[in-house]
Motif scaffolding. Sequence first.
Motif, PDB file in Angstrom:
ATOM      1  N   GLY A  78      46.260  36.626  16.912  1.00 19.84           N
ATOM      2  CA  GLY A  78      45.842  36.567  15.516  1.00 19.84           C
ATOM      3  C   GLY A  78      46.595  37.601  14.714  1.00 19.84           C
ATOM      4  O   GLY A  78      47.612  38.142  15.157  1.00 19.84           O
ATOM      5  N   HIS A  79      46.078  37.922  13.535  1.00 15.94           N
ATOM      6  CA  HIS A  79      46.723  38.921  12.685  1.00 15.94           C
ATOM      7  C   HIS A  79      46.743  40.287  13.370  1.00 15.94           C
ATOM      8  O   HIS A  79      47.776  40.935  13.470  1.00 15.94           O
ATOM      9  CB  HIS A  79      46.006  39.011  11.329  1.00 15.94           C
ATOM     10  N   SER A  80      45.581  40.717  13.867  1.00 17.09           N
ATOM     11  CA  SER A  80      45.494  42.019  14.533  1.00 17.09           C
ATOM     12  C   SER A  80      44.935  41.920  15.957  1.00 17.09           C
ATOM     13  O   SER A  80      44.876  42.919  16.664  1.00 17.09           O
ATOM     14  CB  SER A  80      44.626  42.977  13.710  1.00 17.09           C
ATOM     15  N   SER A  81      44.533  40.731  16.365  1.00 19.82           N
ATOM     16  CA  SER A  81      43.902  40.586  17.681  1.00 19.82           C
ATOM     17  C   SER A  81      44.751  39.752  18.637  1.00 19.82           C
ATOM     18  O   SER A  81      45.583  38.947  18.222  1.00 19.82           O
ATOM     19  CB  SER A  81      42.521  39.941  17.544  1.00 19.82           C
ATOM     20  N   ILE A  82      44.497  39.986  19.911  1.00 24.63           N
ATOM     21  CA  ILE A  82      45.176  39.256  20.981  1.00 24.63           C
ATOM     22  C   ILE A  82      44.116  38.880  22.007  1.00 24.63           C
ATOM     23  O   ILE A  82      43.378  39.748  22.481  1.00 24.63           O
ATOM     24  CB  ILE A  82      46.251  40.130  21.656  1.00 24.63           C
ATOM     25  N   LYS A  83      44.031  37.592  22.334  1.00 25.15           N
ATOM     26  CA  LYS A  83      43.096  37.129  23.359  1.00 25.15           C
ATOM     27  C   LYS A  83      43.880  36.926  24.651  1.00 25.15           C
ATOM     28  O   LYS A  83      44.892  36.224  24.660  1.00 25.15           O
ATOM     29  CB  LYS A  83      42.402  35.836  22.954  1.00 25.15           C
ATOM     30  N   ILE A  84      43.373  37.549  25.707  1.00 27.52           N
ATOM     31  CA  ILE A  84      44.066  37.525  26.987  1.00 27.52           C
ATOM     32  C   ILE A  84      43.122  37.063  28.087  1.00 27.52           C
ATOM     33  O   ILE A  84      42.038  37.634  28.255  1.00 27.52           O
ATOM     34  CB  ILE A  84      44.616  38.926  27.327  1.00 27.52           C
ATOM     35  N   ASP A  85      43.528  36.034  28.811  1.00 27.77           N
ATOM     36  CA  ASP A  85      42.764  35.604  29.977  1.00 27.77           C
ATOM     37  C   ASP A  85      43.172  36.477  31.156  1.00 27.77           C
ATOM     38  O   ASP A  85      44.367  36.699  31.391  1.00 27.77           O
ATOM     39  CB  ASP A  85      43.032  34.137  30.304  1.00 27.77           C
ATOM     40  N   VAL A  86      42.173  36.978  31.871  1.00 26.23           N
ATOM     41  CA  VAL A  86      42.417  37.863  33.006  1.00 26.23           C
ATOM     42  C   VAL A  86      41.730  37.275  34.234  1.00 26.23           C
ATOM     43  O   VAL A  86      40.552  36.923  34.176  1.00 26.23           O
ATOM     44  CB  VAL A  86      41.881  39.286  32.729  1.00 26.23           C
ATOM     45  N   GLU A  87      42.468  37.146  35.321  1.00 24.11           N
ATOM     46  CA  GLU A  87      41.929  36.664  36.590  1.00 24.11           C
ATOM     47  C   GLU A  87      42.170  37.718  37.658  1.00 24.11           C
ATOM     48  O   GLU A  87      43.217  38.377  37.668  1.00 24.11           O
ATOM     49  CB  GLU A  87      42.638  35.387  37.054  1.00 24.11           C
ATOM     50  N   VAL A  88      41.215  37.844  38.570  1.00 23.54           N
ATOM     51  CA  VAL A  88      41.369  38.751  39.703  1.00 23.54           C
ATOM     52  C   VAL A  88      41.320  37.932  40.988  1.00 23.54           C
ATOM     53  O   VAL A  88      40.382  37.160  41.205  1.00 23.54           O
ATOM     54  CB  VAL A  88      40.274  39.836  39.731  1.00 23.54           C
ATOM     55  N   TRP A  89      42.325  38.120  41.815  1.00 25.44           N
ATOM     56  CA  TRP A  89      42.434  37.466  43.114  1.00 25.44           C
ATOM     57  C   TRP A  89      42.563  38.553  44.166  1.00 25.44           C
ATOM     58  O   TRP A  89      43.169  39.593  43.896  1.00 25.44           O
ATOM     59  CB  TRP A  89      43.658  36.549  43.160  1.00 25.44           C
ATOM     60  N   VAL A  90      41.992  38.333  45.328  1.00 22.70           N
ATOM     61  CA  VAL A  90      42.105  39.311  46.406  1.00 22.70           C
ATOM     62  C   VAL A  90      42.613  38.662  47.678  1.00 22.70           C
ATOM     63  O   VAL A  90      42.395  37.476  47.917  1.00 22.70           O
ATOM     64  CB  VAL A  90      40.767  40.035  46.707  1.00 22.70           C
ATOM     65  N   ARG A  91      43.297  39.476  48.463  1.00 26.93           N
ATOM     66  CA  ARG A  91      43.655  39.095  49.821  1.00 26.93           C
ATOM     67  C   ARG A  91      42.783  39.956  50.717  1.00 26.93           C
ATOM     68  O   ARG A  91      42.859  41.183  50.682  1.00 26.93           O
ATOM     69  CB  ARG A  91      45.131  39.346  50.108  1.00 26.93           C
ATOM     70  N   PRO A  92      41.890  39.323  51.475  1.00 25.02           N
ATOM     71  CA  PRO A  92      40.958  40.083  52.324  1.00 25.02           C
ATOM     72  C   PRO A  92      41.698  40.977  53.315  1.00 25.02           C
ATOM     73  O   PRO A  92      42.813  40.662  53.735  1.00 25.02           O
ATOM     74  CB  PRO A  92      40.161  38.995  53.048  1.00 25.02           C
ATOM     75  N   PRO A  93      41.070  42.095  53.711  1.00 24.69           N
ATOM     76  CA  PRO A  93      41.738  43.050  54.606  1.00 24.69           C
ATOM     77  C   PRO A  93      42.113  42.477  55.966  1.00 24.69           C
ATOM     78  O   PRO A  93      43.095  42.900  56.553  1.00 24.69           O
ATOM     79  CB  PRO A  93      40.730  44.187  54.749  1.00 24.69           C
ATOM     80  N   GLN A  94      41.364  41.524  56.495  1.00 28.57           N
ATOM     81  CA  GLN A  94      41.670  40.971  57.811  1.00 28.57           C
ATOM     82  C   GLN A  94      42.533  39.714  57.740  1.00 28.57           C
ATOM     83  O   GLN A  94      42.743  39.049  58.743  1.00 28.57           O
ATOM     84  CB  GLN A  94      40.373  40.634  58.580  1.00 28.57           C
ATOM     85  N   SER A  95      43.039  39.395  56.569  1.00 24.34           N
ATOM     86  CA  SER A  95      43.827  38.183  56.399  1.00 24.34           C
ATOM     87  C   SER A  95      45.102  38.239  57.235  1.00 24.34           C
ATOM     88  O   SER A  95      45.828  39.224  57.227  1.00 24.34           O
ATOM     89  CB  SER A  95      44.190  38.014  54.925  1.00 24.34           C
ATOM     90  N   ARG A  96      45.348  37.166  57.963  1.00 25.31           N
ATOM     91  CA  ARG A  96      46.556  37.085  58.790  1.00 25.31           C
ATOM     92  C   ARG A  96      47.721  36.476  58.014  1.00 25.31           C
ATOM     93  O   ARG A  96      48.857  36.570  58.436  1.00 25.31           O
ATOM     94  CB  ARG A  96      46.276  36.251  60.041  1.00 25.31           C
ATOM     95  N   HIS A  97      47.434  35.816  56.904  1.00 26.05           N
ATOM     96  CA  HIS A  97      48.466  35.136  56.135  1.00 26.05           C
ATOM     97  C   HIS A  97      48.618  35.803  54.775  1.00 26.05           C
ATOM     98  O   HIS A  97      47.635  36.013  54.069  1.00 26.05           O
ATOM     99  CB  HIS A  97      48.107  33.657  55.935  1.00 26.05           C
ATOM    100  N   LEU A  98      49.843  36.127  54.408  1.00 24.29           N
ATOM    101  CA  LEU A  98      50.089  36.778  53.127  1.00 24.29           C
ATOM    102  C   LEU A  98      49.700  35.893  51.942  1.00 24.29           C
ATOM    103  O   LEU A  98      49.378  36.384  50.878  1.00 24.29           O
ATOM    104  CB  LEU A  98      51.567  37.175  53.010  1.00 24.29           C
ATOM    105  N   GLU A  99      49.729  34.561  52.155  1.00 25.64           N
ATOM    106  CA  GLU A  99      49.398  33.625  51.075  1.00 25.64           C
ATOM    107  C   GLU A  99      47.886  33.493  50.873  1.00 25.64           C
ATOM    108  O   GLU A  99      47.444  32.959  49.864  1.00 25.64           O
ATOM    109  CB  GLU A  99      49.944  32.222  51.340  1.00 25.64           C
ATOM    110  N   GLU A 100      47.103  33.913  51.856  1.00 22.68           N
ATOM    111  CA  GLU A 100      45.651  33.743  51.760  1.00 22.68           C
ATOM    112  C   GLU A 100      45.099  34.643  50.663  1.00 22.68           C
ATOM    113  O   GLU A 100      45.320  35.850  50.650  1.00 22.68           O
ATOM    114  CB  GLU A 100      44.982  34.091  53.081  1.00 22.68           C
ATOM    115  N   ARG A 101      44.381  34.049  49.730  1.00 18.66           N
ATOM    116  CA  ARG A 101      43.773  34.810  48.641  1.00 18.66           C
ATOM    117  C   ARG A 101      42.624  34.013  48.063  1.00 18.66           C
ATOM    118  O   ARG A 101      42.554  32.799  48.209  1.00 18.66           O
ATOM    119  CB  ARG A 101      44.804  35.143  47.576  1.00 18.66           C
TER     120      ARG A 101
END
Length: 137
Positions: free
Chosen positions: A90-113
């Motif tokens: 907008g004129h002075s505002s910005i709307k931003i979508d934010v997503e959080v994804w995690v890879r669990p500590p015991q994950s064997r695959h780097l793609e797993e999230r």
Amino acid sequence: MTPLDTDLDDVPAPQGQLTLKLLASRQDTNLYGDIPGGWLVNQMDQAAELAAGREAGGRTATVAIEAMDFLSPVRVGSMVSVYTCVREIGHSSIKIDVEVWVRPPQSRHLEERQKVTEARFVMVALDDNGRIRAVHS
């Protein structure tokens, strides 16, 4: 195309740009040893500020966080990735979508999230005196 083919195409994936990546460590836990929601909101706010600051060319501040649901807990040792996507300027505002994804500590695959939360942050551009200014001034 069979229904099975479309199911394979519907694998959830992060939307936007990777803005922040960090490890959820023991020092981030609450009294009970859990990663609190407030810690996660803080990381999301920092990522939104980084994205908004790039767009505004300077200082910004959060004025609102629209609906947020926590889908699953974040465990100590999880790799936390915060993605941002500028949705509206907008004129002075910005709307931003934010997503959080995690890879669990015991994950064997780097793609797993897995996605743990998302929200829309509304940011405003600020001048050097902390007053609202135009995004593109």
